[in-house]
Write an enzyme that holds these catalytic residues in place. Structure first.
Site, short mmCIF file in Angstrom:
data_model
loop_
_atom_site.label_atom_id
_atom_site.label_comp_id
_atom_site.label_asym_id
_atom_site.label_seq_id
_atom_site.Cartn_x
_atom_site.Cartn_y
_atom_site.Cartn_z
CB THR A 72 -2.30 13.69 4.41
OG1 THR A 72 -2.78 12.54 3.67
CG2 THR A 72 -0.77 13.71 4.66
N GLY A 74 -2.94 8.25 -4.17
CA GLY A 74 -2.22 9.47 -4.69
C GLY A 74 -1.10 9.93 -3.86
CG ASP A 75 3.16 11.04 -3.24
OD1 ASP A 75 3.00 10.94 -1.77
OD2 ASP A 75 4.10 11.72 -3.67
CD GLN A 95 3.18 4.53 2.27
OE1 GLN A 95 3.72 5.55 1.62
NE2 GLN A 95 2.15 4.77 2.87
CE LYS A 120 4.33 7.65 5.49
NZ LYS A 120 4.19 8.67 4.52
CE LYS A 158 4.71 7.35 -2.34
NZ LYS A 158 3.88 7.90 -1.39
CG ASN A 175 -4.30 16.28 -0.37
OD1 ASN A 175 -4.02 15.55 0.45
ND2 ASN A 175 -5.67 16.18 -0.49
CE LYS A 197 -4.10 1.94 0.67
NZ LYS A 197 -3.83 2.77 -0.56
CB SER A 235 -5.43 4.93 2.03
OG SER A 235 -5.44 6.03 1.15
#
Ligand code: NDP
Length: 448
Positions: free
Chosen positions: A211, A167-168, A113, A116, A128, A243, A92, A380
């Site tokens: 976020t 997204g990023d 990630q 995290k 990622k 964002n 993820k 998410s």
């Protein structure tokens, strides 16, 4: 400094193999450095080769993305998906579309990630992806054709139980919609394969805000526990105007702070009366314009060329929300000189190691990215749960879950830091708490 023999050996190997990936080396060094007390106490991690395996992605997928622009010309970009670690759940992590994307950047993001996602308490592994495609200046139709071409290859590697991208940078609701549509068309399958979807087709309320809001919940809780303080009455400097920055500004304002800046890669605006968020949203979310236009529309606001200048603005709290390594030693010193007492990271790895040293030596409260910005992936994860249940929670329910996850991350980080002799260190604590769960799962599942 690395002193543990096993840790040193692992880092040397990474340096030999990936010496041309500076961002990845930086992320690995920081994590390994803080894990040394854990490795010393748990010989089973060395016996099971946990660190060697942790720093090597399970799979690196790299592919050509060919598409046709509005002038009928063929364009070719590079696509990536790095499936880093699936010990505690399906891969993820987000997709980033930016000209600076390369394998090393995606690897650093995928590595971060892993820990995290572990911190969120939800069952998600680390991954990622992205592309060196630059959506700036492209028409909607070009962005759609690019997304369709990108997903035509990516779709064979992902799935709701395998790998669930989000997204990023430069991948927001528009791009996720196009990517989801193409996945559905090719696979003839309606599943929660992406998160950050539109509310009409399986998206979660509060994902857009997650976020930025999560960053403020984390900061507020760390302030409460460590300083008996809060956002109320504070002056806040925020970088970026995407964002994360927009929703961090919104929540900080709701919590009683005055946010005085916004920026993009060209420069920053300073508004001594406090940023008018409706103007930023209109420029960035609706018109896809430049932050400079804010100063043209709001009397009393100033625009300055160059994004690094934002760190010279006096503040109590700084929330970097743009990109990696945006605060170097000089900028960190400028923050301290301007009275800053708190830095919590919305962007991934926005502070260089030298900047972190400046925070520590000046006693700042420092909330590292993998903990402070985990709210996005947390919601998410909640979107995945809602898709599995085939129902949706209200904004308030989801937001309450987000808040409680962010508070639990502060608590877990502080508990882990205390257990390993690093009391009050949110960075060491986040790395340790995130690592232990993944490491134990890796040991239990055997050598893979
Ligand atoms: P957006 O694309 O929405 O916004 C990015 C912002 O950062 C824009 O203002 C952009 O300016 C600026 N920016 C991007 N690259 C640079 C650069 N090289 N130098 C200076 N400014 C730059 O992205 P997000 O808000 O989603 O992401 C921001 C950060 O937060 C990233 O580090 C991302 O990895 C991280 N993050 C995002 C999450 C999410 O849920 N979206 C979750 C967790 C972390 P410009 O328009 O000029 O490029």
């Amino acid at each position: 400094m690395l002193t543990n023999e096993y840790v040193k050996r692992v880092y040397d190997q990474v340096q030999k193999r990936d010496g041309d990936q500076p961002e990845f080396l930086q992320a690995v060094y920081e994590v390994l450095d803080t894990l040394q007390p854990v490795i010393a106490k748990h010989p089973e991690y060395e016996a099971n080769g946990v660190l060697e395996r942790l720093v090597e992605p399970e799979r690196v997928i790299k592919f050509r993305v060919a598409w046709v622009d509005d002038a009928g010309k063929v364009q070719v970009n590079r696509g990536y998906r790095i499936q880093f670690n699936s010990a505690i759940g399906p891969y993820k992590g987000g997709l980033r579309f930016h000209p600076t994307v390369n394998e090393g950047v995606i690897k650093f993001l995928g590595f971060e990630q892993i820990l995290k996602n572990s911190l969120t308490t939800l069952p998600m592994g680390g991954g990622k992806g992205g592309s060196d495609f630059n959506p700036k200046g492209k028409s909607d139709a070009e962005v759609m054709r690019f997304c369709q071409a990108f997903m035509t290859e990516l779709c064979r590697h992902i799935g709701q139980f395998t790998d669930v991208p989000a997204g990023d940078i430069n991948v927001g609701g528009r791009e996720i919609g196009y990517l989801f549509g193409q996945y559905k068309r090719i696979r003839d399958e309606y599943s929660g394969v992406l998160t950050g979807k539109g509310l009409e087709f399986g998206g979660s309320l509060a994902r857009t805000e997650a976020t930025g809001y999560g960053l403020c919940y984390y900061t507020q809780e760390a302030l409460r526990v460590l300083k008996n303080d809060s956002f109320a009455g504070k002056t806040v400097v925020i970088s970026g105007s995407g964002n994360v920055a927009i929703y961090a500004t919104e929540k900080a304002q709701q919590l009683g702070a005055k946010v005085v800046t916004a920026s993009d890669s060209n420069g920053y605006v300073y508004d001594p009366d406090g940023i008018k968020l409706d103007v930023v949203k209109q420029i960035k979310e609706v018109e896809r314009g430049r932050i400079k236009e804010y100063a043209e529309r709001v009397p009393g606001a100033e625009y300055h060329e160059g994004c690094a200048g934002v760190w010279t603005v006096p503040c109590d709290i700084a929330l970097p929300c743009a990109t990696q390594n945006e605060i170097n030693e000089e900028s960190a010193k400028a923050l301290v000189a301007g009275g800053c007492k708190v830095v919590c990271e919305g962007a991934n790895m926005p502070s260089t190691p030298e900047a972190i040293e400046v925070y520590k030596s000046n006693g700042l409260l420092y909330g590292p990215a993998k903990a402070a910005n985990a709210g996005g992936v947390a919601v998410s994860g909640l979107e995945m749960s809602q898709n599995s249940y085939r129902l949706s929670w209200t904004f308030e329910e989801t937001d309450a879950k987000l808040k409680s996850i962010m508070e639990s991350i502060v608590a877990a980080s502080l508990a882990a830091a205390k257990e390993y002799g690093e009391e009050g260190d949110l960075m060491a604590g986040a790395n340790i708490a995130g690592f232990v769960k993944v490491a134990n799962a890796m040991v239990a599942q055997g050598v893979l």
